[in-house]
Design a protein around this motif. Structure first.
Motif, PDB file in Angstrom:
ATOM      1  N   ARG B 131       0.835  -1.203   0.000  1.00 17.15           N
ATOM      2  CA  ARG B 131       0.000   0.000   0.000  1.00 17.15           C
ATOM      3  C   ARG B 131       0.867   1.249   0.000  1.00 17.15           C
ATOM      4  N   GLU B 132       1.969   1.182   0.744  1.00 17.40           N
ATOM      5  CA  GLU B 132       2.830   2.354   0.908  1.00 17.40           C
ATOM      6  C   GLU B 132       4.276   1.889   0.821  1.00 17.40           C
ATOM      7  N   PRO B 133       4.820   1.825  -0.400  1.00 13.60           N
ATOM      8  CA  PRO B 133       6.160   1.256  -0.594  1.00 13.60           C
ATOM      9  C   PRO B 133       7.179   1.861   0.366  1.00 13.60           C
ATOM     10  N   GLY B 134       7.960   0.977   0.972  1.00 13.41           N
ATOM     11  CA  GLY B 134       9.013   1.435   1.879  1.00 13.41           C
ATOM     12  C   GLY B 134       8.597   1.520   3.339  1.00 13.41           C
ATOM     13  N   CYS B 156       7.137  -8.490   1.255  1.00 21.75           N
ATOM     14  CA  CYS B 156       5.702  -8.783   1.191  1.00 21.75           C
ATOM     15  C   CYS B 156       5.448 -10.281   1.174  1.00 21.75           C
ATOM     16  N   ILE B 157       4.517 -10.722   2.017  1.00 17.55           N
ATOM     17  CA  ILE B 157       4.150 -12.144   2.026  1.00 17.55           C
ATOM     18  C   ILE B 157       2.650 -12.319   1.743  1.00 17.55           C
ATOM     19  N   ALA B 158       2.063 -11.335   1.067  1.00 16.08           N
ATOM     20  CA  ALA B 158       0.639 -11.397   0.741  1.00 16.08           C
ATOM     21  C   ALA B 158       0.372 -12.426  -0.357  1.00 16.08           C
ATOM     22  N   LEU B 195       5.788 -11.757  -8.863  1.00 15.69           N
ATOM     23  CA  LEU B 195       6.138 -12.030  -7.468  1.00 15.69           C
ATOM     24  C   LEU B 195       6.533 -10.706  -6.807  1.00 15.69           C
ATOM     25  N   PRO B 196       6.448 -10.639  -5.475  1.00 17.63           N
ATOM     26  CA  PRO B 196       6.609  -9.332  -4.829  1.00 17.63           C
ATOM     27  C   PRO B 196       8.022  -8.745  -4.937  1.00 17.63           C
ATOM     28  N   GLY B 197       9.059  -9.592  -4.760  1.00 19.24           N
ATOM     29  CA  GLY B 197      10.425  -9.075  -4.796  1.00 19.24           C
ATOM     30  C   GLY B 197      10.563  -7.838  -3.928  1.00 19.24           C
ATOM     31  N   THR B 198      11.175  -6.800  -4.482  1.00 23.23           N
ATOM     32  CA  THR B 198      11.305  -5.546  -3.732  1.00 23.23           C
ATOM     33  C   THR B 198      10.215  -4.557  -4.124  1.00 23.23           C
TER      34      THR B 198
END
Lengths: 219, 316
Positions: B131-134, B156-158, B195-198
């Motif tokens: 929702r709010e990177p970082g 992220c593990i969503a 995939l979420p990665g960074t």
């Protein structure tokens, strides 16, 4: 004679309608200030003139684009039969029929429904000429507090129509089957989008079965 | 909810023109997830382009398979005779999701774009990198029983919550996309979500202004099909895990940031391994975060059970 004169005391509908007018006046007076007081994001309220076809009547209204169909029905058109429960699509109290299909009116904007035929509980029937589903809910005592009832009834009417069109469900053992008998398990699964906190489910089921038996359901 | 302007688009080009170049604009179709997120201010579009009236609501025979318009409603797709007979896993997955009311609104394209049900993503009082990177991930050390065990990152593990997309992934579907340049491109389901990665805020390969126009299904693979879902209630709840099987093709749901094609399991099956061995191969890289550790043995058993069910379906 008590019965000869119309009731003069306050009615729930009357109080609600007065509340709507007062609320609207406050909105007009306070809109500029409310905009300025909104800390998160700038952005002015956007209104839109729309025409909705509700229960066979064309209704013109001016809505904030953020107005859900549910709020337009209740707050703008005074059709308070449609209930606001969770306001996030989980409880089903706000179920109405749009072009014959049941939907959650809290998860759709009023402005998206110009040209659609909207049917609410008020459009299904009224005292003296109840829809068969309404009559069955009365007959079977398919409620306690009644808050979820309009949504249950609209949902049940839409559900029977879906079944008539051959829709399978999660309870259908073989989704490719031609004819799907409307078993208790089928009805319960198909009605799982309508919660009843009084837990009147057995009687709701009985009411729906009564109507299904005589092949009713169309709005 | 943040105020927004609204317009109804009549054709695909016009819809794309209205959104392209405006980062604060969004398409709206069924709206069942977008409006929900707008109410809690996770989504804050300043302009909505209503695509419900675009001519994208047909299911057509195409290349021995089906071409499903992006605006075909979940209920209509689940009830389509061709889907029920040739792609029952898709029908079953759709019917396992949401409620009758929501399936009547939710669309094929929108279902792919629905966002995670991670509690912290919805709760704007808590850090969430998506929702709010970082800002950090609250789920790593928090309540994570619904979270990912495959392909997650420290950011992220969503999980992706769709049922439909899991069946489409098992079936080898492709996503058709119209671009602002007026071109069309096609992306396999396995590559559509990321995939979420960074960068967990990025969830698909869609670029700004691009619009999903259809999903295409190849002819069904030989063999039976089945969809099984584990959830907290018997009906109307998101999956804790789900498995879609179509012949020898297997996909897992609610285990990763994307619908998870179980390529390692499929390879094990191809070389003669048992369903249990196949599940074991897929789960070698699985990792729990405490609350969701139970998912790993559960997936193993569910893969075995769903493959058996698909086999039974072949005989029936």
């Amino acid at each position: 004679m008590a019965g000869a004169e119309p009731p003069t005391g306050p009615t729930r509908r009357g109080v609600l309608e007065t509340g709507v007018v007062v609320g609207a006046a406050l909105t007009v007076v306070g809109s500029g200030a409310a905009g300025a007081a909104e800390p998160q994001r700038a952005g002015k309220t956007v209104t839109r003139d729309i025409e909705l076809d509700v229960n066979g009547m064309k209704r013109s209204l001016t809505v904030d684009t953020r107005t859900t169909l549910l709020d337009a029905l209740r707050e703008h058109l005074g059709l308070t039969g449609t209930k606001k429960g969770c306001d996030q699509g989980q409880c089903g109290a706000c179920t109405v029929l749009v072009d014959g299909m049941r939907i959650a009116s809290c998860l759709t904007f009023a402005a998206m429904h110009e040209g659609d035929k909207i049917t609410t509980i008020e459009g299904l029937g009224e005292p003296g000429r109840l829809h068969p589903m309404q009559a069955a809910f009365v007959e079977r005592d398919g409620f306690q507090c009644g808050y979820c009832t309009p949504g249950q009834i609209c949902s049940a009417v839409g559900m029977l129509e879906e079944h008539k069109q051959g829709f399978p469900s999660h309870a259908t053992p073989n989704v490719a089957a031609e004819n799907i008998p409307l078993s208790d398990a089928e009805i319960r699964e198909r009605m799982s989008g309508n919660l009843c906190r009084c837990s009147a489910y057995p009687n709701i089921l009985a009411a729906i079965k009564d109507v299904a038996k005589v092949g009713g359901g169309a709005a | 909810m943040r105020p927004f302007t609204y317009e109804r688009a009549d054709d695909v080009k016009g819809a794309i023109r209205a959104v392209a170049g405006r980062p604060d604009a969004k398409f709206i179709a069924g709206g069942t997830n977008l409006i929900d997120l707008m109410k809690v201010r996770v989504e804050m579009p300043a302009h909505l382009v209503d695509v419900n009236h675009l001519p994208l609501a047909k299911i057509e025979d195409a290349g021995g398979g089906l071409r499903i318009g992006a605006l075909v409603r979940n209920s209509a797709l689940a009830a389509d005779r061709r889907v029920r007979e040739r792609y029952p896993v898709l029908s079953e997955a759709l019917l396992a999701g949401a409620s009758g009311q929501l399936r009547n609104k939710a669309t094929t394209g929108g279902n792919l774009l629905q966002r995670t049900r991670c509690f912290y993503f919805y709760n704007s009082g808590m850090p969430c990198n998506k929702r709010e990177p970082g800002s950090g991930c609250s789920a790593l050390q928090g309540m994570n029983r619904i979270h990912a065990v495959l392909g997650a990152s420290e950011a992220c593990i969503a999980v992706h919550p769709s049922d439909m997309a899991v069946a489409l992934t098992a079936l080898g579907a492709q996503v058709e996309i119209a671009t602002p340049a007026g071109a069309a491109r096609t992306v396999p389901m396995t590559e559509f979500h990321t995939l979420p990665g960074t960068h967990p805020e990025v969830e698909t390969v869609l670029k700004p202004g691009e619009l999903i126009t259809a999903v295409t299904l190849p002819p069904p693979p030989p063999g039976g099909q089945a969809y099984r879902k584990i959830r907290d209630r018997a009906s109307y709840a998101f999956a804790l895990i789900s498995v879609a099987v179509a012949g020898d093709q297997v996909a897992l749901g609610s285990v990763a940031h994307k619908p998870w094609r179980a390529a390692k399991a499929e390879a094990a099956l191809k070389s003669g391994g048992s369903p249990a061995a196949a599940a074991h191969a897929e789960l070698a890289a699985a990792h729990g975060y405490g609350g969701n550790d139970y998912k790993i043995p559960l997936i193993r058993r569910m893969v075995v059970r769903t493959m058996a069910q698909a086999k039974e379906a072949t005989r029936a």
